[in-house]
Design a protein around this motif. Structure first.
Motif, PDB file in Angstrom:
ATOM      1  N   PHE A  85      -4.232 -25.372  -8.173  1.00  0.00           N
ATOM      2  CA  PHE A  85      -4.729 -24.467  -6.865  1.00  0.00           C
ATOM      3  C   PHE A  85      -5.553 -25.005  -6.138  1.00  0.00           C
ATOM      4  O   PHE A  85      -5.829 -24.628  -5.058  1.00  0.00           O
ATOM      5  N   TYR A 146       0.859 -14.951  -5.817  1.00  0.00           N
ATOM      6  CA  TYR A 146      -0.003 -14.592  -4.796  1.00  0.00           C
ATOM      7  C   TYR A 146      -0.193 -15.730  -4.094  1.00  0.00           C
ATOM      8  O   TYR A 146      -0.404 -15.619  -2.679  1.00  0.00           O
ATOM      9  N   ASN A 147      -0.411 -16.896  -4.715  1.00  0.00           N
ATOM     10  CA  ASN A 147      -0.823 -18.028  -3.873  1.00  0.00           C
ATOM     11  C   ASN A 147       0.032 -18.388  -2.789  1.00  0.00           C
ATOM     12  O   ASN A 147       0.004 -18.853  -1.649  1.00  0.00           O
ATOM     13  N   GLN A 151      -2.252 -15.101  -0.482  1.00  0.00           N
ATOM     14  CA  GLN A 151      -3.183 -14.275  -0.742  1.00  0.00           C
ATOM     15  C   GLN A 151      -4.317 -14.551  -1.798  1.00  0.00           C
ATOM     16  O   GLN A 151      -3.772 -15.244  -2.749  1.00  0.00           O
ATOM     17  N   PRO A 152      -5.690 -14.298  -1.829  1.00  0.00           N
ATOM     18  CA  PRO A 152      -6.371 -14.660  -2.420  1.00  0.00           C
ATOM     19  C   PRO A 152      -6.506 -14.042  -3.869  1.00  0.00           C
ATOM     20  O   PRO A 152      -7.256 -14.463  -4.685  1.00  0.00           O
ATOM     21  N   GLN A 153      -5.648 -13.127  -4.026  1.00  0.00           N
ATOM     22  CA  GLN A 153      -5.719 -12.138  -5.230  1.00  0.00           C
ATOM     23  C   GLN A 153      -5.206 -13.147  -6.502  1.00  0.00           C
ATOM     24  O   GLN A 153      -5.504 -13.088  -7.650  1.00  0.00           O
ATOM     25  N   ALA A 155      -6.363 -16.177  -7.113  1.00  0.00           N
ATOM     26  CA  ALA A 155      -7.479 -16.826  -7.767  1.00  0.00           C
ATOM     27  C   ALA A 155      -8.104 -16.015  -8.814  1.00  0.00           C
ATOM     28  O   ALA A 155      -8.406 -16.346  -9.657  1.00  0.00           O
ATOM     29  N   ALA A 156      -7.906 -14.492  -8.783  1.00  0.00           N
ATOM     30  CA  ALA A 156      -8.204 -13.653  -9.841  1.00  0.00           C
ATOM     31  C   ALA A 156      -7.466 -13.742 -10.944  1.00  0.00           C
ATOM     32  O   ALA A 156      -8.097 -13.868 -11.886  1.00  0.00           O
ATOM     33  N   TYR A 157      -6.106 -13.811 -10.654  1.00  0.00           N
ATOM     34  CA  TYR A 157      -5.392 -13.983 -11.837  1.00  0.00           C
ATOM     35  C   TYR A 157      -5.571 -15.109 -12.517  1.00  0.00           C
ATOM     36  O   TYR A 157      -5.514 -15.537 -13.726  1.00  0.00           O
ATOM     37  N   ARG A 159      -8.308 -16.909 -12.603  1.00  0.00           N
ATOM     38  CA  ARG A 159      -9.484 -17.006 -13.236  1.00  0.00           C
ATOM     39  C   ARG A 159      -9.180 -16.243 -14.643  1.00  0.00           C
ATOM     40  O   ARG A 159      -9.825 -16.740 -15.780  1.00  0.00           O
ATOM     41  N   GLU A 160      -8.455 -15.282 -14.649  1.00  0.00           N
ATOM     42  CA  GLU A 160      -8.422 -14.422 -15.990  1.00  0.00           C
ATOM     43  C   GLU A 160      -7.746 -15.215 -16.872  1.00  0.00           C
ATOM     44  O   GLU A 160      -7.975 -15.393 -18.262  1.00  0.00           O
TER      45      GLU A 160
ATOM     46  N   ASP B 227     -11.065  -8.938  -9.182  1.00  0.00           N
ATOM     47  CA  ASP B 227     -11.231  -8.542 -10.776  1.00  0.00           C
ATOM     48  C   ASP B 227     -10.719  -7.015 -10.928  1.00  0.00           C
ATOM     49  O   ASP B 227      -9.693  -6.610 -11.723  1.00  0.00           O
ATOM     50  N   LEU B 230      -6.849  -6.449 -10.064  1.00  0.00           N
ATOM     51  CA  LEU B 230      -6.194  -7.097 -11.168  1.00  0.00           C
ATOM     52  C   LEU B 230      -6.022  -6.044 -12.155  1.00  0.00           C
ATOM     53  O   LEU B 230      -5.070  -5.825 -12.942  1.00  0.00           O
ATOM     54  N   GLN B 253      -2.933  -6.827   0.072  1.00  0.00           N
ATOM     55  CA  GLN B 253      -2.246  -7.760  -0.901  1.00  0.00           C
ATOM     56  C   GLN B 253      -1.482  -6.870  -2.175  1.00  0.00           C
ATOM     57  O   GLN B 253      -0.542  -7.653  -2.876  1.00  0.00           O
TER      58      GLN B 253
END
Lengths: 426, 322
Positions: A85, A146-147, A151-153, A155-157, A159-160, B227, B230, B253
């Protein structure tokens, strides 16, 4: 029954036993029972040892190996996914391949662990890991999707996914590893004990046979009794076999522990910590200036490695593994220095340089080398473990049945040696 | 003799006997996977009772020698706290690695003003919502030192409560709290949220607003709003409710979501700066002033936000009487 009669019967029985045929019959029964009991006991003891060693080879070894493998591949998969990433533009092919082979290895190691028939808590841990793995892989794939759309979403996935691995899956894999190494060490020390009890019983049986022959020789003035002699030879053979087989199995078992599984444990501990440090380095960068907790963790892991874990690994290394361990330790210390440079780059705003250093620069190469060298040392020590454990089990091969048969023969010898003597009195 | 045979048989059977495994089948464990830092239900932050005008800031002025602006200049870079992956506002482009968005561009204007036209003397640091005030002050709530940033621009609502801890620039965007749901969810406005789980970032003003809605939703706090999206996508919550600008970034998004209902709060958004750095506050307000005057603000709004939430006019600054 009237009292007199009973007393009379008792007196008669004592009188019979005092006479020679009665004594001989009693000796016959006692000796036959002692031989059979000693044979049965020793055979069962050998069988128990074989089971323990079989468990060590078929279950303990593969399970602890699988536990290390699960930890290693998950930790590396996550560090790789996180590093990928960091790399701008499209995910590099080598990182993709490394991530995927890690997921495959984790999956394969989980099925190895499951087929090793784990019990109790370990079985539940293996199941949980098997349930989490596809969830983890799904989250990472979604992050990548997403990457690729910019799209930055994603990064949320990521992180999870990373949180799932770091806070749930890796601790579970570590628990599995510790539970199984403890169990393995226990089994190895069980199999490493010399069977003094049954050696004592064997001496008792032999002593009995010798004493009866001396008695017979005096009572009958015949020096040799063929049956009794055969019985003695069989008993000597049985307990020599028992003594040699169990002692050599015990020695092998101790060796399989010392230069095998104990070394695997020491190396695996170092590898697990080095992998944690590698993830911390990547996660600190992904957190982008918000990675204080990861860097703090890196420092605590570094101190653990420097103050004991690496020393234990060095001490546990044998001839075959010391080269790998030396290389790993050298690479580790160079990496720690590069890491310091990397952190000062990131902290003074040269984020892109720090990322390059972590992913394709010296820091990334050194951390990979630490892992590769420790992995090679673990593989060598695991081979030694397996070889010694198999030899320990082989030393016992056939001993259970052999000892049982020999002691049955000893009992038959007693029977055929004494019954003619008893008949002579009739 | 018969006894011998039986015993011998027992020995042999015993020696070859099958060993028993005590492995037991394990049931399927129930598994909940959450991002780190989710509070369900959320801890509702306290609210200040002190009255104030939340939009008030300091009149623009020049930088002073030995002040905060001079310090940034001497260091050679502006350390800026931004949100974690706030699409359209400030996010790292995965392809180029550059920080992009409405807020990132305002930051570049500030950099240009400090560093004689150099727009990229910025060190971005991403922060979770709960860390923003601590990062500006350099200490957390328990008094422990944390790494300091010069300013935080992360969709931060200007409130009287926060003004007691940090200073704010003039308002750079007038946001309002709205609701993001999955298309076809049946939720049309805040009145449909009764008993539903609604997510916002931890310690944000949005959590408090949700907790006080008459419909009584269940507020769920996440470490940051990405989050929340998500959790919505994973079916773990029913709606996300935060400032419309942030929601626009989430909706952009995921085509399967939509922003519904009118905005039900007024959320003036400002740049948080250390209270002692009043020269920096004035300097930033000067930059914002010239962006409004030159039409730069309007251009950026058009580039990043209007497609998703329509056009807007720049907020009118409110300056304290001095």
């Amino acid at each position: 029954m009237p009292k007199e009669n009973r007393q009379g019967g008792l007196r008669k029985a004592i009188g019979y036993s005092r006479r020679a045929p009665g004594q001989l019959t009693a000796l016959l029964v006692v000796l036959v029972l002692v031989c059979l009991a000693a044979g049965l006991g020793a055979a069962l003891d050998v069988q128990r040892r074989q089971q323990v060693l079989g468990g060590v080879i078929d279950r303990g070894g593969p399970l602890t190996g699988a536990a290390v493998e699960i930890y290693q591949s998950l930790s590396d998969a996550n560090a790789t996914a996180v590093s990928a990433f960091l790399v701008s533009s499209v995910e590099p092919a080598d990182m993709r391949a490394r991530y995927e082979s890690n997921i495959n290895e984790a999956s394969a190691a989980l099925s190895t662990a499951a087929s090793g028939s784990p019990t109790g808590e370990s079985a539940a841990t293996v199941t949980r890991l098997a349930v989490y793995l596809p969830r983890y892989a799904g989250l990472v794939e979604r992050a990548k999707a997403y990457n690729r759309q910019g799209q930055p979403q994603g990064a949320a996935y990521l992180r999870e996914a990373s949180h799932l691995v770091q806070s749930t899956m890796l601790p579970a894999a570590q628990r599995l590893f510790h539970a199984e190494t403890t169990r393995l060490a226990q089994a190895q020390s069980d199999a490493g004990v010399i069977g003094w009890v049954f050696l004592g019983v064997g001496m008792l049986a032999l002593g009995g046979l010798v004493v009866v022959q001396v008695y017979l020789a005096r009572a009958t003035r015949r020096v040799l009794n063929a049956g009794m002699l055969a019985a003695t030879v069989a008993a000597v053979a049985a307990f020599s076999w028992y003594g040699i087989a169990t002692t050599s199995a015990a020695e092998r078992s101790v060796a399989s522990r010392q230069s095998g599984s104990a070394a695997v444990e020491a190396f695996a501990e170092a590898r697990i910590k080095a992998l944690e440090a590698r993830s911390d380095e990547a996660l600190t960068l992904v957190a982008r200036g918000n990675g204080r907790s990861y860097e703090d963790h890196f420092i605590s892991v570094r101190d653990e490695l420097n103050n004991g874990i690496l020393e234990r690994a060095r001490a546990a290394a044998g001839d075959e593994t010391s080269g790998h361990i030396r290389n790993a330790i050298d690479a580790w210390y160079s990496w720690v220095e590069r890491h310091r440079d990397l952190r000062s780059q990131d902290d003074t705003g040269s984020y892109d340089d720090a990322v390059r250093r972590a992913t394709s620069g010296d820091s990334g190469l050194l951390s990979s080398r630490v892992d590769t060298e420790l992995g090679a040392a673990i593989a060598r020590a695991a081979d030694t473990f397996r070889r010694e454990a198999v030899q320990a089990r082989d030393a016992l091969a056939g001993a259970g049945i052999g000892i049982g048969v020999l002691m049955v023969l000893a009992a038959l010898g007693v029977w055929f040696g004494l019954t003619p003597r008893i008949r002579e009195y009739r | 003799m018969r006894i011998l045979v039986v015993v011998a048989a027992a020995v042999l059977v015993g020696a070859c006997g099958a060993q028993t495994q005590d492995s037991v089948p394990v049931g399927v464990p129930s598994v909940v996977v959450l991002p780190s830092g989710v509070q369900d239900p959320a801890v509702v932050p306290d609210v200040s009772t002190k009255p104030c005008n939340p939009k008030e800031s300091l009149r623009p002025g020049p930088s002073v020698s030995g002040g905060a602006v001079a310090e940034i200049k001497a260091r050679g870079r502006l350390v800026l706290g931004v949100g974690s992956s706030a699409y359209l506002l400030s996010h790292r482009d995965p392809i180029s690695g550059r920080m992009l968005g409405f807020e990132a561009e305002i930051a570049r204007e500030i950099s240009a003003a400090i560093f004689d036209g150099d727009r990229d003397k910025i060190q971005f640091r991403s922060l979770n919502a709960a860390e923003r005030i601590s990062a500006v002050r350099g200490v957390d709530d328990s008094g422990k030192p944390v790494e300091r940033v010069d300013m935080v621009m992360a969709g931060m609502t200007m409130t009287c409560d926060r003004r007691e801890k940090v200073a704010f620039s003039a308002e750079y965007y007038s946001a309002g709290q709205r609701i993001l749901v999955n298309k076809g969810s049946g939720i049309r406005s805040k009145d449909d949220l009764g008993g539903r789980k609604v997510c916002a970032s931890a310690t944000s003003t949005n959590i408090r607003t949700l907790a006080e809605l008459p419909a009584k939703p269940i507020p769920v706090a996440a470490a940051n709003t990405s989050d929340c999206l998500l959790l919505l996508q994973q079916g773990q919550i029913d709606a996300v409710s935060t400032g419309d600008v942030i929601l626009a970034g989430l909706a952009a998004q995921d085509k399967a979501t939509e922003i519904v209902g009118p905005s039900f709060t007024e959320e003036p958004t400002g740049i948080a700066i250390k209270r002692e750095s009043s020269d920096l506050v004035r300097f930033v307000n000067g930059v914002l002033e010239s962006m409004r005057a030159s039409g730069k603000w309007q251009t950026l709004q058009g580039d990043w936000l209007s497609e998703y939430i329509g056009g807007a006019t720049p907020p009118v600054p409110v300056y304290a009487v001095e």
